[in-house]
Each structure stands twice: as structure tokens, then as C-alpha cells.
Design an enzyme around this catalytic site. Structure first.
Site, PDB file in Angstrom:
ATOM      1  N   THR A  26       0.786  -1.178  -0.053  1.00  0.00           N
ATOM      2  CA  THR A  26      -0.009  -0.045  -0.060  1.00  0.00           C
ATOM      3  C   THR A  26       0.912   1.246  -0.172  1.00  0.00           C
ATOM      4  OG1 THR A  26      -1.535   1.299   1.328  1.00  0.00           O
ATOM      5  CG2 THR A  26      -0.201  -0.503   2.495  1.00  0.00           C
ATOM      6  N   ASP A  27       0.195   2.451  -0.534  1.00  0.00           N
ATOM      7  CA  ASP A  27       1.008   3.404  -0.327  1.00  0.00           C
ATOM      8  C   ASP A  27       0.996   4.186   1.209  1.00  0.00           C
ATOM      9  OD1 ASP A  27      -1.687   4.475  -0.045  1.00  0.00           O
ATOM     10  OD2 ASP A  27      -1.801   5.958  -1.649  1.00  0.00           O
ATOM     11  N   GLU A  28       0.131   3.525   1.857  1.00  0.00           N
ATOM     12  CA  GLU A  28      -0.049   4.079   3.197  1.00  0.00           C
ATOM     13  C   GLU A  28       1.586   4.024   4.036  1.00  0.00           C
ATOM     14  OE1 GLU A  28      -3.289   3.278   5.677  1.00  0.00           O
ATOM     15  OE2 GLU A  28      -4.599   3.648   4.150  1.00  0.00           O
ATOM     16  N   TYR A  75      -2.154  -0.544  10.905  1.00  0.00           N
ATOM     17  CA  TYR A  75      -2.279  -1.127   9.530  1.00  0.00           C
ATOM     18  C   TYR A  75      -1.123  -0.971   8.645  1.00  0.00           C
ATOM     19  CZ  TYR A  75      -3.390  -1.746   4.570  1.00  0.00           C
ATOM     20  OH  TYR A  75      -3.395  -2.039   3.408  1.00  0.00           O
ATOM     21  N   LYS A 127       1.845  -3.389   7.370  1.00  0.00           N
ATOM     22  CA  LYS A 127       2.349  -3.422   5.917  1.00  0.00           C
ATOM     23  C   LYS A 127       3.605  -3.019   5.533  1.00  0.00           C
ATOM     24  CE  LYS A 127      -0.111  -4.709   2.995  1.00  0.00           C
ATOM     25  NZ  LYS A 127      -0.472  -6.109   2.270  1.00  0.00           N
TER      26      LYS A 127
HETATM   27  P1  NAD Z   1      -9.509  -7.446   1.801  1.00  0.00           P
HETATM   28  O1  NAD Z   1      -9.647  -7.066   3.188  1.00  0.00           O
HETATM   29  O2  NAD Z   1     -10.818  -7.224   1.078  1.00  0.00           O
HETATM   30  O3  NAD Z   1      -9.252  -9.109   1.401  1.00  0.00           O
HETATM   31  C1  NAD Z   1      -8.345  -9.746   2.343  1.00  0.00           C
HETATM   32  C2  NAD Z   1      -8.479 -11.275   1.846  1.00  0.00           C
HETATM   33  O4  NAD Z   1      -7.282 -11.939   2.548  1.00  0.00           O
HETATM   34  C3  NAD Z   1      -9.906 -11.773   2.409  1.00  0.00           C
HETATM   35  O5  NAD Z   1     -10.387 -12.810   1.636  1.00  0.00           O
HETATM   36  C4  NAD Z   1      -9.359 -12.602   3.699  1.00  0.00           C
HETATM   37  O6  NAD Z   1     -10.062 -13.478   3.945  1.00  0.00           O
HETATM   38  C5  NAD Z   1      -8.001 -13.011   3.255  1.00  0.00           C
HETATM   39  N1  NAD Z   1      -7.028 -13.095   4.517  1.00  0.00           N
HETATM   40  C6  NAD Z   1      -7.023 -12.536   5.719  1.00  0.00           C
HETATM   41  N2  NAD Z   1      -6.039 -13.260   6.467  1.00  0.00           N
HETATM   42  C7  NAD Z   1      -5.744 -14.262   5.849  1.00  0.00           C
HETATM   43  C8  NAD Z   1      -4.596 -15.336   6.339  1.00  0.00           C
HETATM   44  N3  NAD Z   1      -4.331 -15.105   7.442  1.00  0.00           N
HETATM   45  N4  NAD Z   1      -4.551 -16.254   5.351  1.00  0.00           N
HETATM   46  C9  NAD Z   1      -5.169 -16.245   4.282  1.00  0.00           C
HETATM   47  N5  NAD Z   1      -6.056 -15.316   3.885  1.00  0.00           N
HETATM   48  C10 NAD Z   1      -6.248 -14.195   4.820  1.00  0.00           C
HETATM   49  O7  NAD Z   1      -8.297  -6.720   1.016  1.00  0.00           O
HETATM   50  P2  NAD Z   1      -8.197  -6.075  -0.219  1.00  0.00           P
HETATM   51  O8  NAD Z   1      -8.664  -4.584  -0.257  1.00  0.00           O
HETATM   52  O9  NAD Z   1      -8.755  -6.683  -1.205  1.00  0.00           O
HETATM   53  O10 NAD Z   1      -6.550  -5.699  -0.481  1.00  0.00           O
HETATM   54  C11 NAD Z   1      -5.795  -6.846  -0.664  1.00  0.00           C
HETATM   55  C12 NAD Z   1      -4.388  -6.451  -0.530  1.00  0.00           C
HETATM   56  O11 NAD Z   1      -4.049  -5.443  -1.066  1.00  0.00           O
HETATM   57  C13 NAD Z   1      -4.040  -6.305   0.955  1.00  0.00           C
HETATM   58  O12 NAD Z   1      -2.534  -6.781   1.133  1.00  0.00           O
HETATM   59  C14 NAD Z   1      -3.757  -4.785   1.151  1.00  0.00           C
HETATM   60  O13 NAD Z   1      -3.056  -4.309   1.901  1.00  0.00           O
HETATM   61  C15 NAD Z   1      -3.614  -4.094  -0.397  1.00  0.00           C
HETATM   62  N6  NAD Z   1      -3.813  -2.930  -0.782  1.00  0.00           N
HETATM   63  C16 NAD Z   1      -5.289  -2.655  -0.672  1.00  0.00           C
HETATM   64  C17 NAD Z   1      -5.654  -1.495  -1.164  1.00  0.00           C
HETATM   65  C18 NAD Z   1      -7.448  -1.146  -1.117  1.00  0.00           C
HETATM   66  O14 NAD Z   1      -7.554   0.167  -1.365  1.00  0.00           O
HETATM   67  N7  NAD Z   1      -8.171  -2.055  -0.855  1.00  0.00           N
HETATM   68  C19 NAD Z   1      -4.901  -0.399  -1.709  1.00  0.00           C
HETATM   69  C20 NAD Z   1      -3.588  -0.728  -1.624  1.00  0.00           C
HETATM   70  C21 NAD Z   1      -3.066  -2.076  -1.104  1.00  0.00           C
HETATM   71  O1  DAU Z   2      -3.938   3.734   0.398  1.00  0.00           O
HETATM   72  C1  DAU Z   2      -4.323   2.397   0.351  1.00  0.00           C
HETATM   73  C2  DAU Z   2      -5.301   2.018   1.387  1.00  0.00           C
HETATM   74  O2  DAU Z   2      -6.392   2.573   1.022  1.00  0.00           O
HETATM   75  C3  DAU Z   2      -5.320   0.365   1.558  1.00  0.00           C
HETATM   76  O3  DAU Z   2      -3.857   0.164   1.942  1.00  0.00           O
HETATM   77  C4  DAU Z   2      -6.404   0.104   2.580  1.00  0.00           C
HETATM   78  O4  DAU Z   2      -6.296  -1.315   2.726  1.00  0.00           O
HETATM   79  C5  DAU Z   2      -7.727   0.612   2.262  1.00  0.00           C
HETATM   80  O5  DAU Z   2      -8.524   0.292   3.205  1.00  0.00           O
HETATM   81  C6  DAU Z   2      -7.608   2.223   2.080  1.00  0.00           C
HETATM   82  O6  DAU Z   2      -7.413   2.831   3.385  1.00  0.00           O
HETATM   83  P1  DAU Z   2      -8.152   4.109   3.875  1.00  0.00           P
HETATM   84  O7  DAU Z   2      -8.083   4.490   5.011  1.00  0.00           O
HETATM   85  O8  DAU Z   2      -7.703   5.251   2.967  1.00  0.00           O
HETATM   86  O9  DAU Z   2      -9.625   3.629   3.157  1.00  0.00           O
HETATM   87  P2  DAU Z   2     -11.099   3.945   3.828  1.00  0.00           P
HETATM   88  O10 DAU Z   2     -12.210   3.580   2.633  1.00  0.00           O
HETATM   89  O11 DAU Z   2     -11.303   3.388   5.242  1.00  0.00           O
HETATM   90  O12 DAU Z   2     -11.063   5.500   3.970  1.00  0.00           O
HETATM   91  C7  DAU Z   2     -10.818   6.591   2.867  1.00  0.00           C
HETATM   92  C8  DAU Z   2     -10.844   7.901   3.498  1.00  0.00           C
HETATM   93  O13 DAU Z   2     -12.541   8.018   3.936  1.00  0.00           O
HETATM   94  C9  DAU Z   2     -10.065   8.027   4.819  1.00  0.00           C
HETATM   95  O14 DAU Z   2      -9.784   9.353   4.748  1.00  0.00           O
HETATM   96  C10 DAU Z   2     -11.176   8.101   5.844  1.00  0.00           C
HETATM   97  C11 DAU Z   2     -12.413   8.308   5.276  1.00  0.00           C
HETATM   98  N1  DAU Z   2     -13.688   7.763   5.688  1.00  0.00           N
HETATM   99  C12 DAU Z   2     -13.698   6.431   5.989  1.00  0.00           C
HETATM  100  C13 DAU Z   2     -14.767   5.806   6.252  1.00  0.00           C
HETATM  101  C14 DAU Z   2     -14.913   4.343   6.632  1.00  0.00           C
HETATM  102  C15 DAU Z   2     -14.628   8.777   6.238  1.00  0.00           C
HETATM  103  O15 DAU Z   2     -14.693   9.824   6.228  1.00  0.00           O
HETATM  104  N2  DAU Z   2     -15.849   7.989   6.899  1.00  0.00           N
HETATM  105  C16 DAU Z   2     -16.160   6.651   6.755  1.00  0.00           C
HETATM  106  O16 DAU Z   2     -17.081   6.209   7.378  1.00  0.00           O
END
Ligand code: NAD
Ligand code: DAU
Length: 359
Positions: free
Chosen positions: A132-134, A158, A162
Site C-alpha cells: 500500500t501507499d500508506e 495497519y 504492511k
Molecule cells: P480485503 O480485506 O478485501 O481481503 C483480504 C483477503 O485476505 C480476504 O479474502 C481474507 O479472507 C484474506 N485473508 C486475511 N487473512 C488471511 C490469512 N491469514 N490467510 C489467508 N487469507 C487471509 O483486502 P483488499 O482490499 O482486497 O486488499 C488486498 C491486498 O491489497 C492487501 O494486502 C492490502 O493491504 C492491499 N492493498 C489494498 C488497497 C485497497 O484500497 N483496498 C490498496 C493498496 C493495497
Molecule cells: O491507500 C491505500 C489504502 O486505502 C489501503 O492500503 C487500505 O487497505 C484501504 O482500506 C484504504 O485505506 P483508507 O483508510 O484510505 O480507506 P477507507 O476507505 O477506510 O477511508 C478512505 C477515506 O475516507 C479516509 O480518509 C477515511 C475516510 N472515511 C472512511 C470511512 C470508512 C470517512 O470519512 N468515513 C468513513 O466512514
């Protein structure tokens, strides 16, 4: 074949579906099926013999070792993680267990597998770590976007977990020569995202006439990327990325949260005019502790080196995403039942009572 971890989650299931549509190669999908993982996301490939699903934990070394010996994958794409920042604030332990300890266990088993391969297969093997960019921390309004050289400064449990996994992956390349690649991606949106994240949560609440809880002043900025663009980028990284490198992936679509929520409300007004205006539901609630102000990703390396560029525009793909949720409310109802509801009650019950905000 390739082995995918976390392929029943949001990005993982999009990746699996696209892989099976575009490639001939089989795919082994290992997922623990936590609250965030759903077999239903993969229902359309249930009859595809190229998709082998195993319910399992990446931290289960005996299972992972046996699967590697049996299937001999040529590559790993590692999605499995705990992914929700708010959950990591309420309870970081699972994030350490899966994101750090789980990734370590996976790396150890993959290293043993990779070491056992003949030389030619060792050279072409890849471990793609999806991060992630975080990990780069928070930007000011006029700071340049994150590059691959931006120092790590994770701010949430989180992000720290990561970052820890990224460091392990880097060390396994540097020390043991494991041909790994790490990708650092911005905020994804699209079908199958669990409705605890900003965009699907707002759609579900707007539809139910519930408050749309905006944290703090709503001016936090994220760089939004349509999930299919992310999956394309990962396929290109797997095919052409250089071992030992990291690649940033971003949508080039910086928006603050109020802009996102207002765009979403406008789309909802058109799609559900009877309950317009949806913007009346916007409710400012207490800020997320340690809330990062701005993320922005400089994706020029992957663009220049591997030829990837995002193809989807934010406003039209946001609308397509909203339409997907409106057409799949049964999916939403099923994933938001049971364990998820108990968690919400435990962690947000009081706040909901106070602010009237409801996930
Ligand atoms: P998600 O939470 O939707 O899915 C995670 C999946 O991993 C689920 O299917 C869960 O059952 C599985 N899982 C969790 N723990 C496990 C374990 N111990 N063993 C096997 N499986 C397990 O997450 P996502 O949003 O699809 O993100 C996927 C990846 O991409 C993550 O590594 C996250 O950090 C990264 N990422 C997500 C975003 C985003 O915006 N969602 C952005 C950048 C990076
Ligand atoms: O930047 C990549 C990341 O983006 C991933 O690594 C994470 O897995 C993914 O969850 C996401 O993290 P964020 O914290 O940015 O996403 P989230 O959707 O939780 O929140 C997006 C923005 O919206 C953040 O500034 C918080 C705000 N927010 C979120 C929720 C859930 C609200 O204002 N209200 C809300 O109820």
C-alpha cells in the site's frame, strides 16, 4: 500455475476473475475466509477447473508447504492481509499476526520451495507482494507525490504492519535472492469491496437513508484507482517486472473525501431520484485517530518501465461501481451479517448512538 493468497477478498477476487478470463494458466487460491473473504465473489468460476480454491491461513506453514510441493507454482501473488485501517486502530493484533507473522511464514515456505527448483525455474520465479501507499505516511497539500524512494513513515497499525511485511520481502530478496517484487498501491474502488470502506459504505448508507459519516473536516485526500486498473498493473508486474524492484501504482485521481461523497451523492440522485438529494445525509463525525491527511502516488516508474497506465476515469467508474452495488444488494446483505455486525456494535455502537452515524 500461479498461487494467489487472499483471492476471495476485494482485490484478490477481481484479480482471480480477470486472470481466468485473460490467461490460460491455472490458479491456486489460498484464502482464510475471514469476514472480508467471500467464496460468493468467485461463484462465476466455480466450474472452471483452472481455479483451485483452498481455505487456509498463510501462517499455516504445514499447509502452505504441502500446497507448494503438490502444485509447484511458478509465481506467488500475495494479497492476503487484514486491510481496514479503522479495525487496526480498534484491534491491531490480527494485523500483526497476518500481515507480519503470516507474511514471514509464507516467505519461509516459498523460500524453501524456490530453493528446491531447478536453476531455470528459479530465475523466472516471482513473489509479488501487494502493498500500500500508506507505508509512506502522510503528505502536506503541496508535497510531491510518493515515489519508490520516499522514506517509510507508517502512521496506523495497519500501515506499520504492511511496512513490516514490505521490509521482510525486501530482506528475503537481498539476503536469499528470492525474486520478489513489491507494489505499493493507492486506494482501490470497484465491485466486491467490503462495505466498511468509504465508497461502498456510503452507497449502502445512502440507499438505506442512513447518515453518511464523514470523518473530521472531510478534506483528507486519497488517490483513487479502479480495481481493474490495479489488477492489470499486477499482471504486467508479474510478466515484466524486475526482481528486487518496487513499483508504485496510483490512479492519478486525487480527491478529498467530501468531493468523493458529493460525487457519489450526485450519482445516487440520478439513479435513485425518489430519495434525492442524498447529500442531505452527509454527517460530520469524530475524526479517525492519527488520520493521514493526504496520499498521492507518482506512478511514473511503472508507466515508463512496464508501460502500464490506468484506463478508467474516476467519475464514470465511480458510477459503474455504484450501479454494481445497487444491482448486488443481496451480496451486501450477506457479507454484512453475523460476525461483522457484532464487530460494528462493539466498536461503533456508542458513537452511533451519539452522532447518529451508522455504518
Ligand atoms: P480485503 O480485506 O478485501 O481481503 C483480504 C483477503 O485476505 C480476504 O479474502 C481474507 O479472507 C484474506 N485473508 C486475511 N487473512 C488471511 C490469512 N491469514 N490467510 C489467508 N487469507 C487471509 O483486502 P483488499 O482490499 O482486497 O486488499 C488486498 C491486498 O491489497 C492487501 O494486502 C492490502 O493491504 C492491499 N492493498 C489494498 C488497497 C485497497 O484500497 N483496498 C490498496 C493498496 C493495497
Ligand atoms: O491507500 C491505500 C489504502 O486505502 C489501503 O492500503 C487500505 O487497505 C484501504 O482500506 C484504504 O485505506 P483508507 O483508510 O484510505 O480507506 P477507507 O476507505 O477506510 O477511508 C478512505 C477515506 O475516507 C479516509 O480518509 C477515511 C475516510 N472515511 C472512511 C470511512 C470508512 C470517512 O470519512 N468515513 C468513513 O466512514
Amino acid at each position: 500455475m500461479i498461487l494467489v493468497t487472499g483471492g476471495a477478498g476485494f482485490i484478490g477476487s477481481n484479480f482471480v476473475l480477470e486472470w481466468l478470463a485473460a490467461e490460460r494458466e491455472p490458479l491456486l487460491n489460498v484464502d482464510k475466509l475471514t469476514y472480508a473473504g467471500n467464496r460468493e465473489n468467485l461463484a462465476s468460476v466455480d466450474d472452471d477447473a483452472r481455479h483451485v480454491f483452498v481455505r487456509g491461513d498463510i501462517a499455516d506453514r504445514a499447509l502452505i508447504g504441502a500446497l507448494l510441493r503438490e502444485h509447484r507454482p511458478r509465481a506467488i501473488v500475495h494479497f492476503a492481509a487484514e486491510s481496514h485501517v479503522d479495525r487496526s486502530i480498534h484491534g491491531p493484533a490480527d494485523f500483526i499476526e497476518t500481515n507480519i507473522v503470516g507474511t514471514f511464514a509464507l516467505l519461509e515456505e516459498v523460500r524453501a520451495h524456490w530453493t528446491s527448483l531447478p536453476n531455470t525455474e528459479r530465475e523466472t520465479f516471482r513473489f509479488v507482494h501487494v502493498s500500500t501507499d500508506e507505508v509512506y505516511g502522510s503528505l502536506g497539500p503541496s508535497d510531491p507525490a510518493f515515489t519508490e524512494n520516499t522514506p517509510y513513515a507508517p502512521n496506523s497499525p495497519y500501515a506499520a504492519s504492511k511496512a513490516g511485511s514490505d521490509h521482510l520481502v525486501r530482506a528475503y530478496h537481498h539476503t536469499y535472492g528470492l525474486p520478489s517484487i513489491t507494489t505499493n498501491c493507492s486506494n482501490n474502488y470497484g465491485p466486491f469491496q467490503f462495505p466498511e470502506k468509504l465508497i461502498p459504505l456510503m452507497v449502502v448508507n445512502a440507499l438505506a437513508g442512513k447518515p453518511l459519516p464523514v470523518y473530521g473536516d472531510g478534506r483528507n485526500v486519497r488517490d483513487w484507482l479502479y480495481v481493474r486498473d490495479h489488477c492489470d498493473a499486477l499482471r504486467i508486474v508479474l510478466a515484466k517486472g524486475r526482481a528486487g524492484e518496487t513499483y508504485n501504482i496510483g490512479g492519478g485521481a486525487e480527491r478529498n473525501n467530501l468531493e468523493v461523497v458529493n460525487a457519489l451523492c450526485s450519482a445516487m440522485d440520478e439513479l435513485r431520484p425518489m430519495s434525492a438529494p442524498h447529500a442531505r445525509l452527509v454527517t460530520f463525525v469524530k475524526d479517525r485517530p492519527g488520520h493521514d491527511r493526504r496520499y498521492a502516488v507518482d506512478a511514473s516508474k511503472i508507466r515508463g518501465e512496464l508501460g502500464w497506465t490506468p484506463r478508467h476515469r474516476f467519475e464514470s467508474s465511480l458510477r459503474a461501481t455504484i450501479e454494481w452495488y445497487l444491482g448486488n444488494m443481496q451480496w451486501v446483505e450477506r457479507v454484512m451479517s453475523g460476525a461483522y455486525l457484532q464487530w460494528v456494535e462493539r466498536n461503533y455502537g456508542q458513537r452511533e448512538a451519539k452522532a447518529g452515524a451508522a455504518p
